[in-house]
Write an enzyme that holds these catalytic residues in place. Structure first.
Site, short mmCIF file in Angstrom:
data_model
loop_
_atom_site.label_atom_id
_atom_site.label_comp_id
_atom_site.label_asym_id
_atom_site.label_seq_id
_atom_site.Cartn_x
_atom_site.Cartn_y
_atom_site.Cartn_z
N LYS A 14 0.71 -1.22 -0.04
CA LYS A 14 0.00 -0.14 0.08
C LYS A 14 0.92 1.35 0.06
O LYS A 14 0.70 2.00 -0.81
CB LYS A 14 -0.77 -0.05 1.01
CG LYS A 14 -1.73 -1.35 1.33
CD LYS A 14 -2.69 -1.27 2.51
CE LYS A 14 -1.91 -1.25 3.99
NZ LYS A 14 -1.44 -2.53 4.16
N ARG A 88 -10.18 0.70 8.36
CA ARG A 88 -9.58 -0.64 8.95
C ARG A 88 -10.71 -1.28 9.47
O ARG A 88 -10.57 -2.47 9.86
CB ARG A 88 -8.44 -0.41 9.72
CG ARG A 88 -6.87 -0.87 8.90
CD ARG A 88 -6.00 -0.48 10.09
NE ARG A 88 -4.77 -1.41 9.78
CZ ARG A 88 -3.74 -0.89 9.25
NH1 ARG A 88 -3.73 0.18 8.62
NH2 ARG A 88 -2.52 -1.64 8.76
N ARG A 127 11.81 -5.18 4.97
CA ARG A 127 11.55 -3.98 4.55
C ARG A 127 12.36 -2.96 5.50
O ARG A 127 12.68 -2.94 6.60
CB ARG A 127 10.15 -3.53 5.06
CG ARG A 127 9.70 -2.03 4.99
CD ARG A 127 8.35 -1.69 5.26
NE ARG A 127 7.63 -2.44 6.10
CZ ARG A 127 6.39 -2.55 6.15
NH1 ARG A 127 5.79 -1.92 5.48
NH2 ARG A 127 5.78 -3.05 7.22
N ARG A 161 10.83 -1.02 11.44
CA ARG A 161 9.73 -0.65 12.09
C ARG A 161 10.04 -1.89 13.21
O ARG A 161 10.32 -2.93 13.08
CB ARG A 161 8.54 -0.73 11.41
CG ARG A 161 8.24 0.35 10.70
CD ARG A 161 6.96 0.49 9.88
NE ARG A 161 5.76 -0.37 10.26
CZ ARG A 161 4.67 -0.32 9.36
NH1 ARG A 161 4.99 0.27 8.38
NH2 ARG A 161 3.96 -1.16 9.92
N ARG A 172 -0.72 -8.65 13.56
CA ARG A 172 -1.38 -7.65 12.45
C ARG A 172 -1.94 -8.29 11.47
O ARG A 172 -3.19 -8.00 11.02
CB ARG A 172 0.02 -7.05 11.98
CG ARG A 172 0.41 -5.98 12.43
CD ARG A 172 1.78 -5.57 12.47
NE ARG A 172 2.11 -5.02 11.19
CZ ARG A 172 3.10 -4.71 10.27
NH1 ARG A 172 4.34 -5.21 10.85
NH2 ARG A 172 3.30 -4.37 9.20
#
Ligand code: AP5
Length: 216
Positions: A14, A88, A127, A161, A172
């Protein structure tokens, strides 16, 4: 002007695609994840509560995120808004509909980015992002050209992160399937859902999204 939601599980791409739309179409990216990461550094009691919830991989309460979005919407966007990671939950989706209606606007498309769980784990664990401009990288699929230096802004502030670990990712994903995936049916029923293959290469996903937006 188009308003679009990028809907998909953690690591679906996203943020990566939102950045492209900002660059290519002058749209405004509204990432509730980025807003909350900013709020957690504020040093306030609210910021500390947000940090604990995010680090566990759970969703922050609806009233907090709806308030953040309402504030940003009021600032307007000539090229349109990209909703990245919002809504969400069903109450968030209803609130967004009401906020846009008050502005005499609506949603032009809801892009559902389809990616399987195995790919998500690989994406999230590799990431890193630029702490200055938010550009998104990956150890294998999209490394910086020069080690340790952001391609987009030249910063050396590359970060990983706190919630990109196996435990938080499991939570998550569960939060996504329990609370966010019902939005797929919600927007399908409204005739706004447009699925894209999120497993394709970054450029191919971008081209598929562009095609949908050009038809909107
Ligand atoms: P948020 O920051 O929104 O995180 P997320 O939804 O978990 O999504 P990610 O940012 O992890 O992934 P992404 O889909 O943007 O993928 P990316 O482009 O980075 O939310 C974090 C937390 O904040 C939540 O857990 C919650 O606590 C809270 N929160 C946020 N919004 C909320 C809300 N509305 N309500 C309540 N709580 C909220 O890509 C991932 C990696 O894959 C990158 O390394 C990238 O380079 C790579 N990649 C991307 N596309 C491709 C591709 N096509 N092929 C190969 N690699 C790719």
């Amino acid at each position: 002007m188009v308003n679009v939601i990028l809907l998909g599980p953690p690591g679906a791409g996203k943020g990566t695609q939102a950045k492209r739309l900002v660059d290519e179409r002058g749209m405004v990216q509204l990432s509730t994840g980025d807003m909350l990461r900013e709020a957690r550094t504020s040093g306030t009691a609210m910021g500390r509560r947000v940090a604990e919830v995010m680090d566990r991989g759970e969703l922050v309460t609806d009233d907090i995120v709806i308030g953040l979005i309402a504030e940003k919407l009021a600032q307007g966007a000539k090229g349109g808004f990209i909703f990245d990671g919002f809504p969400r939950t069903l109450p968030q989706a209803d609130a967004l509909g009401d906020l846009l209606e008050k502005m005499d606007q609506g949603l032009d498309a809801v892009i559902e980015m389809q990616v399987d769980d195995a790919a998500l784990v690989a994406r999230v664990s590799g990431r890193y992002t630029c702490g200055q401009c938010g550009e998104v990288y990956h150890d294998q699929t999209r490394p910086t050209k020069v080690d340790g230096v952001c391609d987009a802004c030249g910063s050396h502030d590359l970060r990983r992160r706190a919630d990109d670990n196996a435990d938080a990712l499991r939570t998550r994903l569960m939060e996504y399937y329990k609370k966010t995936s019902p939005l797929i049916g919600y927007y399908y029923a409204k005739g706004q859902l447009a699925p894209v293959d999120g497993l394709a290469e970054i450029d191919a996903v971008g081209a598929a999204i562009a095609k949908i937006l050009d038809k909107s």
